[in-house]
Motif scaffolding. Structure first.
Motif, PDB file in Angstrom:
ATOM      1  N   ASP A  70       0.825  -1.210   0.000  1.00 58.24           N
ATOM      2  CA  ASP A  70       0.000   0.000   0.000  1.00 58.24           C
ATOM      3  C   ASP A  70       0.859   1.261   0.000  1.00 58.24           C
ATOM      4  OD1 ASP A  70       0.844  -0.599   2.578  1.00 58.24           O
ATOM      5  OD2 ASP A  70      -0.940   0.238   3.537  1.00 58.24           O
ATOM      6  N   ARG A  71       1.926   1.267   0.789  1.00 57.71           N
ATOM      7  CA  ARG A  71       2.833   2.419   0.823  1.00 57.71           C
ATOM      8  C   ARG A  71       3.621   2.529  -0.482  1.00 57.71           C
ATOM      9  NH1 ARG A  71       1.845   6.291   3.602  1.00 57.71           N
ATOM     10  NH2 ARG A  71       4.020   6.857   3.728  1.00 57.71           N
ATOM     11  N   LEU A  72       3.982   1.375  -1.055  1.00 55.95           N
ATOM     12  CA  LEU A  72       4.723   1.369  -2.314  1.00 55.95           C
ATOM     13  C   LEU A  72       3.890   1.978  -3.437  1.00 55.95           C
ATOM     14  CD1 LEU A  72       7.256   0.552  -3.912  1.00 55.95           C
ATOM     15  CD2 LEU A  72       6.183  -1.675  -4.271  1.00 55.95           C
ATOM     16  N   PHE A  73       2.599   1.651  -3.485  1.00 60.41           N
ATOM     17  CA  PHE A  73       1.745   2.204  -4.532  1.00 60.41           C
ATOM     18  C   PHE A  73       1.564   3.710  -4.361  1.00 60.41           C
ATOM     19  CE2 PHE A  73      -0.166  -2.243  -4.824  1.00 60.41           C
ATOM     20  CZ  PHE A  73       0.681  -2.591  -5.856  1.00 60.41           C
ATOM     21  N   LEU A  74       1.447   4.178  -3.117  1.00 57.56           N
ATOM     22  CA  LEU A  74       1.351   5.623  -2.886  1.00 57.56           C
ATOM     23  C   LEU A  74       2.640   6.327  -3.302  1.00 57.56           C
ATOM     24  CD1 LEU A  74      -0.458   5.712   0.581  1.00 57.56           C
ATOM     25  CD2 LEU A  74      -1.381   6.420  -1.632  1.00 57.56           C
TER      26      LEU A  74
END
Length: 91
Positions: A56-60
């Motif tokens: 989730d953090r990687l996509f953001l």
């Protein structure tokens, strides 16, 4: 099955405009297994500061990085329009 582009070249290594698509072999032993994890690792390597981030953090972070790259392209295009007449008038 993934496909990738292969362009044809002549004897001197110059592209001759022909493009063909080749199939890539399947990686991993299971049917489709590991492909998502492999793509996540590749994405983590591409994005600055992306290693070790949860998805989730990687996509953001990826979305932020794309916006940063787009703004850099816009700035460079604007600068090229400003300095283009100067370069043409020199020659």
């Amino acid at each position: 099955m993934e496909y990738y582009c292969v362009s044809s070249t002549d004897a001197k290594g110059i592209g001759i405009g022909k493009v063909k698509w080749q199939r890539r072999g399947r990686r991993g032993g299971r049917h489709g297994g590991g492909s998502v994890q492999m793509k996540m690792r590749k994405l983590q390597r591409l994005i600055p500061g992306g290693r070790g981030l949860k998805p989730d953090r990687l996509f953001l972070k990826t979305a932020d990085y794309i916006m940063q790259l787009r703004s850099q392209v816009n700035v460079l295009q604007a600068l090229s329009k400003i300095y283009e007449p100067t370069l043409i008038s020199k020659y």
